[in-house]
Design a protein around this motif. Structure first.
Motif, PDB file in Angstrom:
ATOM      1  N   LYS A  37       0.859  -1.179   0.000  1.00 15.47           N
ATOM      2  CA  LYS A  37       0.000   0.000   0.000  1.00 15.47           C
ATOM      3  C   LYS A  37       0.893   1.226   0.000  1.00 15.47           C
ATOM      4  CE  LYS A  37      -4.516  -0.974   1.989  1.00 15.47           C
ATOM      5  NZ  LYS A  37      -5.090  -1.181   0.673  1.00 15.47           N
ATOM      6  N   LEU A  38       0.703   2.081  -0.976  1.00 14.69           N
ATOM      7  CA  LEU A  38       1.509   3.295  -1.088  1.00 14.69           C
ATOM      8  C   LEU A  38       0.619   4.519  -1.027  1.00 14.69           C
ATOM      9  CD1 LEU A  38       4.278   3.113  -3.831  1.00 14.69           C
ATOM     10  CD2 LEU A  38       4.528   3.318  -1.370  1.00 14.69           C
ATOM     11  N   GLU A  39       1.072   5.513  -0.315  1.00 14.46           N
ATOM     12  CA  GLU A  39       0.353   6.778  -0.267  1.00 14.46           C
ATOM     13  C   GLU A  39       1.018   7.703  -1.293  1.00 14.46           C
ATOM     14  OE1 GLU A  39      -1.293   9.098   3.473  1.00 14.46           O
ATOM     15  OE2 GLU A  39       0.835   9.469   3.138  1.00 14.46           O
ATOM     16  N   LEU A  40       0.203   8.281  -2.159  1.00 14.78           N
ATOM     17  CA  LEU A  40       0.747   9.084  -3.261  1.00 14.78           C
ATOM     18  C   LEU A  40       0.158  10.487  -3.304  1.00 14.78           C
ATOM     19  CD1 LEU A  40       0.167   6.363  -6.004  1.00 14.78           C
ATOM     20  CD2 LEU A  40       2.346   6.855  -4.920  1.00 14.78           C
ATOM     21  N   PHE A  41       1.025  11.449  -3.635  1.00 17.06           N
ATOM     22  CA  PHE A  41       0.540  12.794  -3.951  1.00 17.06           C
ATOM     23  C   PHE A  41       0.130  12.755  -5.406  1.00 17.06           C
ATOM     24  CE2 PHE A  41       3.725  14.227  -0.663  1.00 17.06           C
ATOM     25  CZ  PHE A  41       2.799  14.763   0.226  1.00 17.06           C
ATOM     26  N   VAL A  42      -1.037  13.256  -5.721  1.00 23.40           N
ATOM     27  CA  VAL A  42      -1.461  13.375  -7.114  1.00 23.40           C
ATOM     28  C   VAL A  42      -1.239  14.843  -7.479  1.00 23.40           C
ATOM     29  CG1 VAL A  42      -3.357  13.121  -8.755  1.00 23.40           C
ATOM     30  CG2 VAL A  42      -3.153  11.547  -6.809  1.00 23.40           C
ATOM     31  N   ILE A  43      -0.258  15.080  -8.348  1.00 22.27           N
ATOM     32  CA  ILE A  43       0.122  16.450  -8.699  1.00 22.27           C
ATOM     33  C   ILE A  43      -0.239  16.737 -10.144  1.00 22.27           C
ATOM     34  CG2 ILE A  43       2.040  18.096  -8.787  1.00 22.27           C
ATOM     35  CD1 ILE A  43       3.520  16.136  -6.865  1.00 22.27           C
ATOM     36  N   SER A  44      -0.932  17.847 -10.342  1.00 24.56           N
ATOM     37  CA  SER A  44      -1.348  18.215 -11.687  1.00 24.56           C
ATOM     38  C   SER A  44      -0.476  19.361 -12.200  1.00 24.56           C
ATOM     39  CB  SER A  44      -2.811  18.650 -11.664  1.00 24.56           C
ATOM     40  OG  SER A  44      -3.132  19.266 -12.889  1.00 24.56           O
ATOM     41  N   PHE A  45       0.027  19.193 -13.417  1.00 23.77           N
ATOM     42  CA  PHE A  45       0.772  20.245 -14.097  1.00 23.77           C
ATOM     43  C   PHE A  45      -0.130  20.683 -15.240  1.00 23.77           C
ATOM     44  CE2 PHE A  45       3.769  17.566 -11.954  1.00 23.77           C
ATOM     45  CZ  PHE A  45       4.664  18.457 -11.395  1.00 23.77           C
ATOM     46  N   GLU A  46      -0.979  21.638 -14.926  1.00 20.47           N
ATOM     47  CA  GLU A  46      -2.024  22.052 -15.848  1.00 20.47           C
ATOM     48  C   GLU A  46      -1.473  22.439 -17.212  1.00 20.47           C
ATOM     49  OE1 GLU A  46      -5.184  25.528 -15.641  1.00 20.47           O
ATOM     50  OE2 GLU A  46      -5.140  24.322 -13.791  1.00 20.47           O
ATOM     51  N   LYS A  47      -0.415  23.228 -17.197  1.00 17.79           N
ATOM     52  CA  LYS A  47       0.162  23.748 -18.435  1.00 17.79           C
ATOM     53  C   LYS A  47       0.607  22.615 -19.366  1.00 17.79           C
ATOM     54  CE  LYS A  47       1.771  27.656 -20.301  1.00 17.79           C
ATOM     55  NZ  LYS A  47       1.225  28.963 -20.349  1.00 17.79           N
ATOM     56  N   ASP A  48       1.143  21.547 -18.773  1.00 15.97           N
ATOM     57  CA  ASP A  48       1.634  20.424 -19.578  1.00 15.97           C
ATOM     58  C   ASP A  48       0.585  19.330 -19.744  1.00 15.97           C
ATOM     59  OD1 ASP A  48       4.118  21.756 -19.514  1.00 15.97           O
ATOM     60  OD2 ASP A  48       4.594  20.811 -17.601  1.00 15.97           O
ATOM     61  N   LYS A  49      -0.618  19.586 -19.202  1.00 23.09           N
ATOM     62  CA  LYS A  49      -1.689  18.584 -19.234  1.00 23.09           C
ATOM     63  C   LYS A  49      -1.143  17.232 -18.773  1.00 23.09           C
ATOM     64  CE  LYS A  49      -4.353  20.889 -22.823  1.00 23.09           C
ATOM     65  NZ  LYS A  49      -3.854  22.165 -22.365  1.00 23.09           N
ATOM     66  N   MET A  50      -0.521  17.262 -17.580  1.00 26.23           N
ATOM     67  CA  MET A  50       0.130  16.068 -17.070  1.00 26.23           C
ATOM     68  C   MET A  50      -0.215  15.898 -15.596  1.00 26.23           C
ATOM     69  SD  MET A  50       4.227  15.423 -16.952  1.00 26.23           S
ATOM     70  CE  MET A  50       4.585  16.608 -15.669  1.00 26.23           C
ATOM     71  N   THR A  51      -0.375  14.653 -15.189  1.00 24.59           N
ATOM     72  CA  THR A  51      -0.592  14.351 -13.785  1.00 24.59           C
ATOM     73  C   THR A  51       0.498  13.392 -13.344  1.00 24.59           C
ATOM     74  OG1 THR A  51      -2.967  14.598 -14.048  1.00 24.59           O
ATOM     75  CG2 THR A  51      -2.230  13.402 -12.113  1.00 24.59           C
ATOM     76  N   LEU A  52       1.051  13.675 -12.185  1.00 32.88           N
ATOM     77  CA  LEU A  52       2.139  12.860 -11.665  1.00 32.88           C
ATOM     78  C   LEU A  52       1.706  12.294 -10.328  1.00 32.88           C
ATOM     79  CD1 LEU A  52       4.998  12.615 -12.866  1.00 32.88           C
ATOM     80  CD2 LEU A  52       5.720  14.408 -11.317  1.00 32.88           C
ATOM     81  N   ARG A  53       2.051  11.053 -10.062  1.00 31.10           N
ATOM     82  CA  ARG A  53       1.791  10.452  -8.755  1.00 31.10           C
ATOM     83  C   ARG A  53       3.139  10.202  -8.092  1.00 31.10           C
ATOM     84  NH1 ARG A  53      -2.542   9.599 -11.543  1.00 31.10           N
ATOM     85  NH2 ARG A  53      -4.570   9.404 -10.522  1.00 31.10           N
ATOM     86  N   VAL A  54       3.324  10.845  -6.950  1.00 28.92           N
ATOM     87  CA  VAL A  54       4.605  10.763  -6.246  1.00 28.92           C
ATOM     88  C   VAL A  54       4.379  10.148  -4.873  1.00 28.92           C
ATOM     89  CG1 VAL A  54       6.534  12.120  -5.341  1.00 28.92           C
ATOM     90  CG2 VAL A  54       5.373  12.860  -7.424  1.00 28.92           C
ATOM     91  N   PRO A  55       5.112   9.063  -4.557  1.00 28.47           N
ATOM     92  CA  PRO A  55       4.974   8.481  -3.216  1.00 28.47           C
ATOM     93  C   PRO A  55       5.272   9.555  -2.168  1.00 28.47           C
ATOM     94  CG  PRO A  55       6.275   7.048  -4.637  1.00 28.47           C
ATOM     95  CD  PRO A  55       6.070   8.326  -5.392  1.00 28.47           C
ATOM     96  N   THR A  56       4.388   9.685  -1.178  1.00 30.34           N
ATOM     97  CA  THR A  56       4.545  10.752  -0.184  1.00 30.34           C
ATOM     98  C   THR A  56       5.874  10.641   0.554  1.00 30.34           C
ATOM     99  OG1 THR A  56       3.288   9.433   1.396  1.00 30.34           O
ATOM    100  CG2 THR A  56       2.075  11.128   0.195  1.00 30.34           C
ATOM    101  N   HIS A  57       6.331   9.418   0.794  1.00 25.97           N
ATOM    102  CA  HIS A  57       7.576   9.265   1.561  1.00 25.97           C
ATOM    103  C   HIS A  57       8.825   9.580   0.736  1.00 25.97           C
ATOM    104  CE1 HIS A  57       7.289   5.359  -0.427  1.00 25.97           C
ATOM    105  NE2 HIS A  57       8.587   5.237  -0.226  1.00 25.97           N
TER     106      HIS A  57
END
Length: 169
Positions: A37-57
Motif C-alpha cells: 500500500k503506497l500513499e501518493l501525492f497526485v500532482i497536476s501540471f495544468e500547463k503540460d496537461k500532465m498528472t504525476l503520482r509521487v509516493p509521499t515518503h
C-alpha cells in the motif's frame, strides 16, 4: 532516510517538482502497487496537461519543495539584472550545465540560466538549442513568479521581461 510528515504538503498546495516545475497537489491517494500500500501525492501540471503520482515518503528525497518565498523570488529577479556569466567551455558542456540547473528546481539557478542566455535584439542570434534552454528556464521562472506573486502568467512574464529589458538599457 528522512520521512516526510504528511503535513508538509497538502491538497491544493502549489509545489515545485524539479523536473517539471510548478504543479498543484490535487489529492493524496492510496494505491496498492506490487502488494504494497503506497500513499501518493497526485500532482497536476495544468500547463503540460500532465498528472504525476509521487509516493509521499519520497517527495522530499526527490527534491519536491514548496514554492519559493517572495524574498527568494525578489533575489531571483535581482539575479536577472546581473551581467551574463558565460563560461568559455564548449556549447555541449555548457548546455548540459544549463539543463542541470533548470532541472534542479532551484529558482536561483534557473534565474542564472535566464540571465546567461537572455539576448537583446541587437545581440547575435541564438542557436536552436540555446533558445530551447532559454525558453524552458524562462517558463519555469515565470510560472513560479506567478504562483508566488498571485498574478497570472502573463503578469509574471511582464514582470520578468521588465527586469530583463531594464538590464539591457
Amino acid at each position: 532516510m528522512t520521512k516526510t510528515k504528511k503535513s508538509d504538503f497538502r491538497p491544493n498546495d502549489f509545489v515545485v517538482y524539479p523536473a517539471h516545475g510548478v504543479g498543484k497537489i490535487m489529492s493524496i491517494e492510496e494505491q496498492e502497487i506490487a502488494g504494497l500500500k503506497l500513499e501518493l501525492f497526485v500532482i497536476s501540471f495544468e500547463k503540460d496537461k500532465m498528472t504525476l503520482r509521487v509516493p509521499t515518503h519520497k517527495a522530499t528525497e526527490i527534491g519536491m519543495r514548496s514554492l519559493s518565498t517572495p524574498d527568494v523570488v525578489t533575489r531571483a529577479l535581482e539575479t536577472l539584472k546581473g551581467k551574463a556569466k558565460v563560461k568559455r567551455a564548449m556549447w555541449s558542456r555548457r548546455a548540459q550545465e544549463y539543463e542541470q540547473k533548470i532541472n534542479s528546481g532551484d529558482l536561483m539557478a534557473i534565474a542564472e540560466v535566464v540571465r546567461d542566455l537572455h539576448r537583446t535584439d541587437d545581440q547575435r542570434e541564438q542557436s536552436y538549442s540555446e533558445r530551447q534552454l532559454y525558453e524552458a528556464a524562462l517558463e519555469r521562472l515565470t510560472r513560479e513568479v506567478a504562483a508566488v506573486s498571485g498574478v497570472d502568467e502573463a503578469g509574471a512574464a511582464k514582470k520578468v521581461d521588465d527586469v530583463l529589458v531594464s538590464r539591457a538599457a
